[in-house]
Motif scaffolding. Structure first.
Motif, short mmCIF file in Angstrom:
data_model
loop_
_atom_site.label_atom_id
_atom_site.label_comp_id
_atom_site.label_asym_id
_atom_site.label_seq_id
_atom_site.Cartn_x
_atom_site.Cartn_y
_atom_site.Cartn_z
N ASP A 260 -4.73 15.42 25.81
CA ASP A 260 -4.35 16.60 26.59
C ASP A 260 -2.87 16.71 26.74
OD1 ASP A 260 -4.17 18.71 28.39
OD2 ASP A 260 -5.06 17.82 30.02
N ASP A 261 -2.31 17.89 26.01
CA ASP A 261 -0.66 18.05 26.25
C ASP A 261 -0.40 18.78 27.34
OD1 ASP A 261 -1.63 20.46 25.62
OD2 ASP A 261 -1.10 20.24 23.34
N SER A 262 -1.35 18.84 28.34
CA SER A 262 -1.07 19.97 29.40
C SER A 262 0.14 19.09 30.32
CB SER A 262 -2.06 20.51 29.88
OG SER A 262 -3.00 19.55 30.59
N ALA A 263 -0.13 17.78 30.32
CA ALA A 263 0.68 17.10 31.53
C ALA A 263 1.99 16.62 30.77
CB ALA A 263 -0.21 15.89 31.83
N GLY A 264 2.16 16.88 29.69
CA GLY A 264 3.70 16.52 29.03
C GLY A 264 3.20 15.12 28.33
N ALA A 265 4.34 14.83 27.38
CA ALA A 265 4.21 13.63 26.59
C ALA A 265 4.89 12.68 27.55
CB ALA A 265 4.91 13.87 25.37
N SER A 266 4.43 11.34 27.10
CA SER A 266 4.87 10.03 27.75
C SER A 266 5.98 9.33 26.94
CB SER A 266 3.81 9.00 27.76
OG SER A 266 2.37 9.31 28.32
N ALA A 267 6.11 9.54 25.63
CA ALA A 267 7.24 9.34 24.97
C ALA A 267 7.06 10.00 23.69
CB ALA A 267 7.02 7.72 24.54
N THR A 268 8.14 9.62 22.61
CA THR A 268 8.16 10.30 21.21
C THR A 268 8.48 9.16 20.43
OG1 THR A 268 8.82 12.35 22.18
CG2 THR A 268 9.23 12.09 19.93
N LEU A 269 7.51 9.27 19.10
CA LEU A 269 7.83 8.39 18.00
C LEU A 269 8.40 9.04 17.05
CD1 LEU A 269 4.22 6.85 17.34
CD2 LEU A 269 6.23 5.73 18.20
N THR A 270 9.38 8.30 16.32
CA THR A 270 10.33 8.70 15.44
C THR A 270 9.56 8.77 14.06
OG1 THR A 270 11.03 6.44 15.02
CG2 THR A 270 12.28 8.01 16.29
N PRO A 271 10.03 9.39 12.89
CA PRO A 271 9.04 9.21 11.80
C PRO A 271 8.63 7.74 11.28
CG PRO A 271 10.78 10.81 11.55
CD PRO A 271 10.98 10.06 12.80
N ILE B 195 -1.91 11.34 19.77
CA ILE B 195 -0.89 12.17 19.16
C ILE B 195 -1.61 13.52 18.69
CG2 ILE B 195 0.65 10.42 18.28
CD1 ILE B 195 -0.54 10.64 15.36
N HIS B 196 -0.99 14.66 18.64
CA HIS B 196 -1.58 16.02 18.45
C HIS B 196 -1.00 16.50 17.15
CE1 HIS B 196 -3.33 19.91 20.40
NE2 HIS B 196 -4.18 19.16 19.36
N LEU B 197 -1.82 16.22 15.93
CA LEU B 197 -1.01 16.42 14.69
C LEU B 197 -1.73 17.71 13.94
CD1 LEU B 197 -0.82 13.18 12.69
CD2 LEU B 197 1.10 14.39 13.68
N ASP B 198 -0.97 18.50 13.16
CA ASP B 198 -1.35 19.48 12.59
C ASP B 198 -2.14 18.89 11.26
OD1 ASP B 198 0.28 21.51 13.38
OD2 ASP B 198 1.88 21.08 12.46
N TYR B 199 -3.24 19.71 11.12
CA TYR B 199 -4.47 19.21 10.18
C TYR B 199 -3.71 18.92 8.97
CZ TYR B 199 -8.29 19.35 6.87
OH TYR B 199 -9.24 19.07 6.08
N GLU B 200 -2.76 19.47 8.31
CA GLU B 200 -2.24 19.21 7.01
C GLU B 200 -1.31 17.93 7.03
OE1 GLU B 200 -1.28 22.75 4.14
OE2 GLU B 200 -0.40 23.33 6.05
N ARG B 201 -0.88 17.57 8.13
CA ARG B 201 -0.12 16.50 8.37
C ARG B 201 -0.90 14.99 8.36
NH1 ARG B 201 5.23 17.48 9.21
NH2 ARG B 201 5.91 19.51 9.99
N ILE B 202 -2.36 15.10 8.45
CA ILE B 202 -3.05 14.21 8.42
C ILE B 202 -3.08 13.44 7.04
CG2 ILE B 202 -5.22 12.98 8.93
CD1 ILE B 202 -5.66 15.35 10.88
N GLY B 203 -2.44 12.18 6.65
CA GLY B 203 -2.52 11.69 5.55
C GLY B 203 -1.59 10.59 5.31
N THR B 204 -1.47 9.90 4.21
CA THR B 204 -0.55 8.76 4.02
C THR B 204 0.23 8.92 2.93
OG1 THR B 204 -2.42 7.37 4.95
CG2 THR B 204 -0.82 6.14 3.80
N LEU B 205 1.56 8.41 3.13
CA LEU B 205 2.46 8.26 2.06
C LEU B 205 2.56 7.03 1.34
CD1 LEU B 205 4.81 10.25 1.16
CD2 LEU B 205 6.47 8.66 2.36
N LEU C 242 3.92 11.37 22.49
CA LEU C 242 2.62 10.56 22.74
C LEU C 242 2.11 11.03 23.94
CD1 LEU C 242 4.23 7.16 21.55
CD2 LEU C 242 2.39 8.17 20.26
N TYR C 243 0.78 10.81 24.03
CA TYR C 243 -0.06 11.34 25.04
C TYR C 243 -0.98 10.29 25.69
CZ TYR C 243 1.77 15.93 23.72
OH TYR C 243 2.60 16.86 23.46
N PRO C 244 -1.20 10.06 26.75
CA PRO C 244 -2.09 8.92 27.16
C PRO C 244 -3.57 9.43 26.95
CG PRO C 244 -1.22 10.01 29.24
CD PRO C 244 -0.21 10.38 27.97
#
Length: 329
Positions: free
Chosen positions: A63-74, A112-122, A58-60
Motif C-alpha cells: 500500500d503506497d498511500s502511507a509513503g515509502a520507508s526507504a529507497t533502494l538504488t539500482p 516494492i511496486h514495479l511496472d509490469y514490464e520491469r519484472i525480470g532479471t538482467l 520500499l513499503y512495509p
C-alpha cells in the motif's frame, strides 16, 4: 385397434428415450475436452531475483498511500512473493504496476511496486546480434522508453539480456555515440553471430542468397542463382553455417557451403536407368530443396559425384533445369 395404438405409443416412447440418451452422450462427450488438446494453464514462476533499474521505494505493506520507508538504488534483489495474478499482462484501466515482496539486509522483507514490464532479471552476455531489419533503440528495456534513433541493418554487440517471466527478452547493445542502448522485442534478428573478417574461397559454383534463409523459400530451380568459383570476404557466420560475404565489387549477400556444387564431380556421358520414383535435388550435399520426383525411366547424366558415405549421385539435364538424382534410394 387399441392394442395397435398402444404398441405405437410404446415404440415412440422408446425411440424418444433412446434419442434423449444419445443426445446426452453427445453433449457429455462435447463438454469433456480431450486430454490430447486440453492443457492446464500453469502461471509463470516469480523470478527468484529481479533487477531494479532505477531508485525504487520500499513499503512495509502493499500500500503506497502511507509513503515509502526507504529507497533502494539500482541492484538485483531477492524476491519472496508477489500479489495474486501478478503475471497477467496489463489490460485497459490497469495501471500496470505489481506488488512484489523482496528481502533487504537492514529492513527485512519489504514491498516494492514495479511496472509490469520491469519484472525480470538482467543476465550478462557477450554475443553478436545481426539486425536483419531496421531496429529502434530504447533507453531502457521497456516499450515506453522508445527513442527516436533507428539502426539500419547491421551487426551489433550485446553485453546483457533482460529476461521476463513470460519469456520476453530485451538486449542491451553497445553503440559508439549513445553508449549502451536497448533492443526491445526486435522484429528480425540473428543471435550468436560469429565475426570473421577474412577471405573465403568458394571452389565450385555456390548458391547466392539475398537473405540468410533464402534457400528455404526457393519454390523452383529457376529461382536458384549460382555464382562461379571465386574468393570472397567473409564478414560473419550464423550458428547454422550461413556466411555473410562481400565480393571484390562491394556486393554483399549470403552463402552456405552446403548449397554448392560438390567438389570432385566428374564429367560423364551415361544413360542411367531409374527403376522407381527418384527425388530430384538442387544439390547432392543438402537434403532440400527437392523439386519433385522422376518416374521409372532412362535419363542422360552429364556429371557424377561420389559422396563420402559411398553413394553415387548423378547430375542430369531436366525440363526443370540441371539437377541431381540418387538412383535406387
Amino acid at each position: 385397434m387399441k392394442i395397435g395404438y398402444r404398441s405405437l405409443y410404446v415404440t415412440a416412447g422408446v425411440f424418444v428415450c433412446l434419442l434423449i440418451s444419445f443426445t446426452a452422450c453427445l453433449t457429455t462427450a462435447a463438454a469433456a475436452p480431450s486430454s490430447a488438446f486440453y492443457h492446464k494453464f500453469e502461471p509463470p514462476t516469480l523470478p527468484p531475483v529481479i533487477t531494479l533499474f532505477g531508485n525504487t521505494p520500499l513499503y512495509p505493506e502493499p500500500d503506497d498511500s502511507a509513503g515509502a520507508s526507504a529507497t533502494l538504488t539500482p541492484q538485483d534483489v531477492e524476491t519472496v512473493e508477489a500479489e495474486q495474478d501478478w503475471y497477467i499482462t496489463p489490460q485497459n484501466g490497469d495501471l500496470g504496476k505489481r506488488w512484489i515482496k523482496i528481502k533487504t539486509t537492514w529492513l527485512g522483507e519489504m514491498w516494492i511496486h514495479l511496472d509490469y514490464e520491469r519484472i525480470g532479471t538482467l543476465k550478462p552476455a557477450d554475443t553478436n546480434i545481426a539486425l536483419i531489419w531496421s531496429a529502434a533503440l530504447y533507453s531502457e528495456p521497456l516499450k515506453a522508453a522508445l527513442t527516436d534513433v533507428v539502426l539500419s541493418p547491421q551487426t551489433v554487440h550485446c553485453n546483457a539480456i533482460f529476461i521476463t517471466p513470460g519469456g520476453g527478452s530485451a538486449y542491451r547493445i553497445e553503440t559508439s555515440w549513445l553508449g549502451d542502448q536497448w533492443l526491445v522485442s526486435p522484429n528480425y534478428i540473428l543471435l550468436d553471430m560469429e565475426i570473421l573478417n577474412h577471405e573465403m574461397t568458394l571452389p565450385t559454383e555456390t548458391l547466392r542468397m539475398e537473405d540468410w534463409d533464402t534457400v528455404h523459400r526457393i519454390q523452383s530451380p529457376s529461382e536458384a542463382h549460382f555464382i562461379p568459383p571465386q574468393t570472397v570476404f567473409a564478414l560473419e557466420k550464423t550458428v547454422n553455417g550461413e556466411y555473410h560475404v562481400r565480393t571484390e565489387d562491394g556486393n554483399t549477400f549470403w552463402i552456405n557451403p552446403a548449397y554448392a556444387q560438390p567438389v570432385g564431380a566428374q564429367e560423364i556421358d551415361e544413360t542411367i536407368a531409374l527403376s522407381k520414383n527418384t527425388l530430384v535435388h538442387l544439390v547432392p550435399t543438402a537434403s532440400h530443396p527437392i523439386f519433385g520426383a522422376l518416374t521409372a525411366q532412362k535419363v542422360k547424366a552429364f556429371q557424377q559425384w561420389d559422396a563420402p558415405d559411398g553413394t553415387r549421385w548423378y547430375r542430369i539435364h531436366s525440363w526443370n533445369g540441371d539437377l541431381w538424382i540418387l538412383p535406387d534410394h
